[in-house]
Design an enzyme around this catalytic site. Sequence first.
Site, short mmCIF file in Angstrom:
data_model
loop_
_atom_site.label_atom_id
_atom_site.label_comp_id
_atom_site.label_asym_id
_atom_site.label_seq_id
_atom_site.Cartn_x
_atom_site.Cartn_y
_atom_site.Cartn_z
N GLY A 471 40.52 -14.88 60.20
CA GLY A 471 41.95 -15.28 60.57
C GLY A 471 42.58 -16.33 59.45
O GLY A 471 43.50 -16.82 59.64
N THR A 472 41.67 -16.37 58.38
CA THR A 472 42.28 -17.38 57.19
C THR A 472 43.09 -16.51 56.28
O THR A 472 43.67 -17.18 55.56
CB THR A 472 41.02 -17.51 56.50
OG1 THR A 472 39.99 -16.40 56.32
CG2 THR A 472 40.11 -18.52 57.59
N ARG A 587 42.11 -23.20 42.15
CA ARG A 587 43.18 -22.37 42.25
C ARG A 587 43.37 -22.02 43.50
O ARG A 587 42.83 -21.63 44.48
CB ARG A 587 42.97 -21.17 41.31
CG ARG A 587 44.22 -20.11 41.14
CD ARG A 587 44.11 -19.09 40.30
NE ARG A 587 43.58 -19.53 38.75
CZ ARG A 587 44.58 -19.55 38.07
NH1 ARG A 587 45.94 -19.42 38.49
NH2 ARG A 587 44.46 -19.63 36.76
N GLN A 597 45.47 -23.19 56.31
CA GLN A 597 44.12 -23.68 56.37
C GLN A 597 43.77 -25.08 56.32
O GLN A 597 43.09 -25.84 56.98
CB GLN A 597 43.36 -23.01 55.29
CG GLN A 597 42.82 -21.79 55.39
CD GLN A 597 42.03 -21.45 56.50
OE1 GLN A 597 40.91 -21.86 56.90
NE2 GLN A 597 42.63 -20.68 57.48
N GLU A 664 37.24 -25.70 54.72
CA GLU A 664 36.75 -26.93 55.58
C GLU A 664 37.02 -28.25 55.06
O GLU A 664 37.00 -29.50 55.60
CB GLU A 664 35.04 -26.66 55.12
CG GLU A 664 34.36 -25.82 56.16
CD GLU A 664 33.38 -24.87 55.78
OE1 GLU A 664 32.28 -25.07 56.60
OE2 GLU A 664 33.25 -24.09 54.91
MO1 MOS Z 1 31.87 -22.53 58.49
S1 MOS Z 1 31.11 -23.95 59.74
O1 MOS Z 1 30.91 -22.53 57.14
O2 MOS Z 1 32.18 -21.04 59.22
#
Ligand code: MOS
Length: 701
Positions: A471-472, A587, A597, A664
């Site tokens: 979904g990213t 980048r 994100q 993350e």
């Molecule tokens: Mo992640 S916690 O590396 O999806």
Amino acid sequence: MSILERRGLIEPREIGADHPRRDGAAKVRGLAPYAAEHRPEHPAYAHLVQSTVARGRVTSIDTAAAAGVPGVLAILTHENTERLSSDEDKVLWVLQSSDVSFRGEIVAVVVADTSRAAREAAARIELTYDARPPDVVMDESRSDVYRPEQVNPFYETDRVQGDPDALLASAPHTLDATYRTPLQQHCALEPHTAVAHWDQQTERLTVHNSTQWPFGERQALSGLFGLDEDRITIVTPFIGGGFGSKGLNAHLAVACLAARAVPGRSVVLSLTRRSTFELGGHRPASVSRVQLAAEANGRLLAITHDVFAPTARLKEFAEQTAVGTRSMYAADARRTTHRLVGLDLPVGLTMRAPGETPGFFATESALDELAGELGIDPVELRIRNEPDADPETGRPFSSRALVDCLRAGAERFGWYDRDRRPGPHLHGRSYIGSGMASSVYPTYRFPGSEALVEVLAGDRYRVSIGAVDLGTGTWTTLAQIAADALDVPLERVQLQIGDTTLPPATVAGGSSGINSWGTAVLAAADALRDEHGKTPPAGAVGRGGSPPVPDTHAMFAYGAHFVEVGVDRYTGEVRVTEMHGTFAAGRIVNPRTARSQFIGGMTMGLSMALHEGAIVDPRTGQIINRDLAGYHVATHADVPDIDVAWVSEEDPLVNPMGTKGIGEIGIVGVAAAVANAVCHATGIRIRDLPISPDRLIEAGL
Ligand code: MOS
């Protein structure tokens, strides 16, 4: 300058461009099939029966009433389920034993013609247990606290450099504080779903599964069922979020066992929202004791970070909570340790920046406390402790722009234009304050991904790799990388992902996806060019892989978070009124999906700071708030207009694209920034998440 440019073959054109998601239109029209929307020819539906005790043994199972429900095709329990070939992963070793090790463990599954029949029959199964009192309360003073062999995914459990205790004893300024984070849940919008089909004739197992790691699952299923990997296919075109919770979950093994019990049918197994709280993994609670020793000018002499956490008895999960503290700031001496205690709890799992997220709530709160004691601006305190090389390994950083993030973020947020005197700051009925914290996340690139590039007619290209899109934005960003690698516009590139019949790909986790898969795609494009030149004929192919990363450099992404809060003086309600993050994450492949994100990570951090925490009933071992009413995750009304920026960073050492991964880094420092802002606003330091109204009121608001 990245390798991409240095090769002189191409100018980045698509990388960095603000393309909308290629799958966006299909998604908003409902035409992007998630696992539960896969429509097999002969579906059957599975419903789980989960244990109502947290510890003990199933002593009898009466399935007579359940079997009488019209439409029931099979009922599996540990008494009649086929024996799995491997118990290496105890999470997947389902329906094999009468033992129960947490409340909500799978003890039976019903397969029926309809989902309603399966659910009704499941409710009619009668189980008796030999139940023992659950042991679910963690307490650092227990005698069974133990030291794990290592912490996730491969770090040393303890590290000691120099003599931190001696420096703590002699330093002019010290801080000793303990910070706690509760058990947290991923709460992906799409509940875990597997649709499994076993073809008895061809001996082939096909699973449409919402997973971050199809190839890891294929390998695990091969071990479980003693089947060659080439007889197993996992299909995952779209995922409705995962945050680390999707992959190698128990329901996958159950769906496959059920499919083998009803050959020819496709078994649809969707976890209910409630079941996701027990079977989808969680971030374990954590206790971090942080001690800092410093000179009056803020220079750190010693840092210690000692972690204590619970783990499931069924399977160890040792979160790397203190690992981020090893490489962040300079100090003469340092200690980081991890200890666990086994409890009758569901099994923990990676959750967005596992380790750094709970750990940095502690470290970055502690730095703020020290800054307050020393009367040094918290941004400045961090800048004064910038290391020349990685304090953990002594290796040079491939790039490190933390200070740039701190300065640019402070500027953009107007940090120095605000009232920086210590709180409380009461304005009307609200205490107003601002806080900041740093963020870090390792730059992983895993070896083992491969890509295939095929030249189609009309100078078009098909790029295949068994990656997935959480979904990213992978459908878009990986195609952008491919387009530049092939030196053609994006619209000439067709991307194929989400299927284990494609070339193998590593996990969509650890913010490593684009780093790993993009490297393989680039290598495949290089191979094509090497063999066929700049204008390869239709039918030509190129293959390439992602090799291991040499460990000559320390590689991390960084960020700086700035937050303003308002705290209601009467109710103790905290509202985040402003939020800014500046990141240095290499980048940026697509500013639109990247922004998304970062905002997502920051939102999740806000939610962690103010709202989230699962409550385990000590009498029953039950997670009580196991739905989205009882376990609140931040909604639109909780979240301000989040401002995101990034500094331009060129790092050709991390990978040929110069990317660092962005899934993350957005969450890591947020909870500390919020706690620091709450302290600035009210004068009250909360060291125990979430920062709920009752905690502020109890602390004397
Ligand atoms: Mo992640 S916690 O590396 O999806």
